[in-house]
Write a protein that holds these residues in place. Structure first.
Motif, PDB file in Angstrom:
ATOM      1  N   ARG A 170      48.304  65.713  40.054  1.00  0.00           N
ATOM      2  CA  ARG A 170      47.095  64.911  40.137  1.00  0.00           C
ATOM      3  C   ARG A 170      45.940  65.753  40.606  1.00  0.00           C
ATOM      4  NH1 ARG A 170      46.929  59.813  39.600  1.00  0.00           N
ATOM      5  NH2 ARG A 170      49.067  59.514  40.219  1.00  0.00           N
ATOM      6  N   ARG A 171      45.022  65.980  39.693  1.00  0.00           N
ATOM      7  CA  ARG A 171      43.805  66.706  40.028  1.00  0.00           C
ATOM      8  C   ARG A 171      42.823  65.756  40.665  1.00  0.00           C
ATOM      9  NH1 ARG A 171      43.442  67.446  33.968  1.00  0.00           N
ATOM     10  NH2 ARG A 171      44.644  65.581  34.261  1.00  0.00           N
ATOM     11  N   PRO A 172      41.672  66.238  41.138  1.00  0.00           N
ATOM     12  CA  PRO A 172      40.665  65.306  41.621  1.00  0.00           C
ATOM     13  C   PRO A 172      40.389  64.258  40.556  1.00  0.00           C
ATOM     14  CG  PRO A 172      40.047  67.538  42.189  1.00  0.00           C
ATOM     15  CD  PRO A 172      41.272  67.636  41.307  1.00  0.00           C
ATOM     16  N   LEU A 173      40.104  63.039  40.982  1.00  0.00           N
ATOM     17  CA  LEU A 173      39.998  61.921  40.057  1.00  0.00           C
ATOM     18  C   LEU A 173      39.047  62.176  38.915  1.00  0.00           C
ATOM     19  CD1 LEU A 173      40.564  59.048  39.225  1.00  0.00           C
ATOM     20  CD2 LEU A 173      38.776  58.297  40.794  1.00  0.00           C
ATOM     21  N   VAL A 213      45.643  60.236  50.597  1.00  0.00           N
ATOM     22  CA  VAL A 213      46.910  59.921  49.957  1.00  0.00           C
ATOM     23  C   VAL A 213      46.798  58.545  49.323  1.00  0.00           C
ATOM     24  CG1 VAL A 213      49.383  59.561  50.304  1.00  0.00           C
ATOM     25  CG2 VAL A 213      48.180  61.331  51.609  1.00  0.00           C
ATOM     26  N   ALA A 214      47.175  58.441  48.060  1.00  0.00           N
ATOM     27  CA  ALA A 214      47.111  57.146  47.379  1.00  0.00           C
ATOM     28  C   ALA A 214      47.897  56.115  48.179  1.00  0.00           C
ATOM     29  CB  ALA A 214      47.662  57.274  45.969  1.00  0.00           C
ATOM     30  N   GLU A 215      47.347  54.918  48.263  1.00  0.00           N
ATOM     31  CA  GLU A 215      47.962  53.884  49.093  1.00  0.00           C
ATOM     32  C   GLU A 215      49.400  53.607  48.687  1.00  0.00           C
ATOM     33  OE1 GLU A 215      47.258  49.190  50.365  1.00  0.00           O
ATOM     34  OE2 GLU A 215      45.833  50.219  49.061  1.00  0.00           O
ATOM     35  N   TYR A 216      49.661  53.530  47.389  1.00  0.00           N
ATOM     36  CA  TYR A 216      51.015  53.211  46.952  1.00  0.00           C
ATOM     37  C   TYR A 216      51.993  54.329  47.294  1.00  0.00           C
ATOM     38  CZ  TYR A 216      50.071  56.079  42.766  1.00  0.00           C
ATOM     39  OH  TYR A 216      49.751  57.113  41.910  1.00  0.00           O
ATOM     40  N   LYS A 217      51.518  55.573  47.276  1.00  0.00           N
ATOM     41  CA  LYS A 217      52.387  56.680  47.665  1.00  0.00           C
ATOM     42  C   LYS A 217      52.683  56.630  49.163  1.00  0.00           C
ATOM     43  CE  LYS A 217      51.592  60.929  46.211  1.00  0.00           C
ATOM     44  NZ  LYS A 217      51.006  62.293  46.214  1.00  0.00           N
ATOM     45  N   GLN A 218      51.646  56.352  49.952  1.00  0.00           N
ATOM     46  CA  GLN A 218      51.855  56.284  51.404  1.00  0.00           C
ATOM     47  C   GLN A 218      52.827  55.170  51.761  1.00  0.00           C
ATOM     48  OE1 GLN A 218      50.625  58.560  53.769  1.00  0.00           O
ATOM     49  NE2 GLN A 218      52.268  57.491  54.857  1.00  0.00           N
ATOM     50  N   GLU A 231      37.191  54.994  43.646  1.00  0.00           N
ATOM     51  CA  GLU A 231      37.300  55.564  44.987  1.00  0.00           C
ATOM     52  C   GLU A 231      38.624  55.234  45.664  1.00  0.00           C
ATOM     53  OE1 GLU A 231      35.097  51.655  45.103  1.00  0.00           O
ATOM     54  OE2 GLU A 231      34.947  53.527  43.969  1.00  0.00           O
ATOM     55  N   ASN A 232      39.284  54.155  45.272  1.00  0.00           N
ATOM     56  CA  ASN A 232      40.581  53.828  45.878  1.00  0.00           C
ATOM     57  C   ASN A 232      41.750  54.307  45.027  1.00  0.00           C
ATOM     58  OD1 ASN A 232      40.576  52.053  43.726  1.00  0.00           O
ATOM     59  ND2 ASN A 232      41.219  50.276  44.913  1.00  0.00           N
ATOM     60  N   THR A 233      41.467  55.147  44.027  1.00  0.00           N
ATOM     61  CA  THR A 233      42.439  55.762  43.097  1.00  0.00           C
ATOM     62  C   THR A 233      42.977  54.784  42.049  1.00  0.00           C
ATOM     63  OG1 THR A 233      44.528  55.454  44.358  1.00  0.00           O
ATOM     64  CG2 THR A 233      43.176  57.384  44.905  1.00  0.00           C
ATOM     65  N   LEU A 234      42.427  53.557  41.938  1.00  0.00           N
ATOM     66  CA  LEU A 234      42.947  52.625  40.939  1.00  0.00           C
ATOM     67  C   LEU A 234      42.716  53.144  39.527  1.00  0.00           C
ATOM     68  CD1 LEU A 234      44.277  49.985  40.154  1.00  0.00           C
ATOM     69  CD2 LEU A 234      42.048  48.844  40.353  1.00  0.00           C
ATOM     70  N   ALA A 235      41.509  53.634  39.241  1.00  0.00           N
ATOM     71  CA  ALA A 235      41.231  54.149  37.896  1.00  0.00           C
ATOM     72  C   ALA A 235      42.158  55.313  37.563  1.00  0.00           C
ATOM     73  CB  ALA A 235      39.771  54.575  37.791  1.00  0.00           C
ATOM     74  N   SER A 236      42.397  56.168  38.534  1.00  0.00           N
ATOM     75  CA  SER A 236      43.296  57.299  38.311  1.00  0.00           C
ATOM     76  C   SER A 236      44.726  56.838  38.085  1.00  0.00           C
ATOM     77  CB  SER A 236      43.227  58.248  39.504  1.00  0.00           C
ATOM     78  OG  SER A 236      44.082  59.358  39.318  1.00  0.00           O
TER      79      SER A 236
END
Length: 348
Positions: free
Chosen positions: A7-10, A102-107, A315-320
């Motif tokens: 995962r690169r920057p979004l 860290v993405a919320e789902y990963k954490q 910004e919350n990584t949802l799009a990524s």
């Protein structure tokens, strides 16, 4: 969609997604993973279920995993997601999220496995072979990386490397296929099947809970630095939007991976029952959110006037997470996306 690679920057990730947006299924069809065992085809199945040794053919040779691995290293964010989804905390991973983001789902997965954070290496200059070797892994997962052509020769002396059977599969395998490939090497095939089934159930349950989504046409677009990109083109694989019941607008047939730009003079091309936009580049995009959303032509669209327009946050990584699905993200994506869709469909 593109696989869940390192995962690169979004912004960079979504820039790459102009050519391949796999949503929750990834682009490309099912492919032979090249996974086998040193015995007969019958023993291949049993090896995948937990018997060892397991032999895997890959694009650079053949890897043998002699015993059930305990210490697993990863070389990409997608590989880390695979390990976590299978219930394993990697001994080392690349610091693809710059330490703190860290993405919320990963954490959630990390915390569930009893850890606060993962041990990482700085991947600014690529894979840190010395850092990986120092952790003495039993196996190295590399089924979600674009760098294996460079990495394999340096990683294979450290530990068996689990990767794809053909170099082209760096872009084409679905996250499900990558998960199953890794699971065979780890003796966790049944666990992988359970993860896939749980993700599918999450999507089916969400679709059932929102019958109002069924049959609504949608357009999904990303504001890139050089253009507004029509992401939901016709031959794009069905993804999370369609798994939740939406369908591509008939106009999507006019767009493809190589023809996906929408000019400001043709913003009416975005018209649909539901319009979804994301702005991963902020002020570095072709135009900002406020500039687009105050544009007279944009404001004149029926979908906008009817309040069936919504922004997918970056910004919350949802799009990524939508652009680069992995073995962990589906429940979290559904949790965060369905309220956005519900408001857009209702015109709220």
């Amino acid at each position: 969609m593109s696989p869940s690679v390192r995962r690169r920057p979004l912004a960079a990730a979504l820039l790459a997604s102009t050519t391949c947006l796999g949503l929750l299924t990834a682009c490309g069809g099912s492919a032979d993973t090249g996974t086998g065992s040193s015995g007969s085809s019958g023993s291949q199945a049993s090896a995948g279920g937990g018997s060892f040794p397991v032999a895997l053919t890959n694009a650079w040779g053949r890897t043998e995993v002699k015993e059930k691995p305990v210490r697993v290293a990863t070389v990409s964010d997608g590989d880390t997601a695979i390990a976590l989804a299978l219930g394993l905390v990697p001994v080392i991973t690349p610091d693809v999220e710059d330490g703190d983001l860290v993405a919320e789902y990963k954490q959630r997965a990390i915390t569930k496995l009893g850890e606060k954070r993962l041990r990482t290496y700085d991947d600014t200059d690529g894979t840190d072979y010395e850092a990986i070797a120092a952790e003495e892994p039993d196996v190295i997962l590399g089924v979600n990386t674009w760098d294996m052509d460079t990495d394999y020769a340096k990683l294979s002396p450290i530990a068996p490397v689990v990767t794809f059977a053909d170099k082209k599969q760096s872009d084409t395998l679905t996250w499900q296929e990558r998960l199953r490939t890794a699971a065979k090497a780890l003796g966790l095939t049944e666990k992988a099947d359970a993860v896939i089934a749980a993700n599918e159930k999450t999507l089916k349950d969400a679709a059932a809970a929102h019958p109002e989504f069924e049959g609504k046409t949608y357009t999904y677009s990303v504001v890139h630095p050089e253009q507004i990109t029509y992401m939901s083109y016709a031959d794009q694989d069905p993804g999370v939007f369609e798994q939740l019941g939406l369908v591509k607008h008939p106009r999507s047939k006019d767009y493809s991976a190589n023809k996906n730009g929408v000019s400001l003079e043709n913003l009416d091309e975005l018209e649909s029952d539901v319009l979804l936009m994301t702005y991963p580049f902020g002020d570095e995009g072709l135009l900002s959110a406020s500039e687009l959303e105050t544009n007279k032509l944009f404001r004149s669209l029926d979908v906008v006037k009817g309040k069936h327009f919504a922004v997918v946050p970056s910004e919350n990584t949802l799009a990524s997470a939508i652009a680069y699905p992995d073995a962990l993200s589906a429940p979290w994506v559904v949790e965060n996306l369905t309220p956005i869709l519900a408001k857009a469909v209702a015109g709220r």
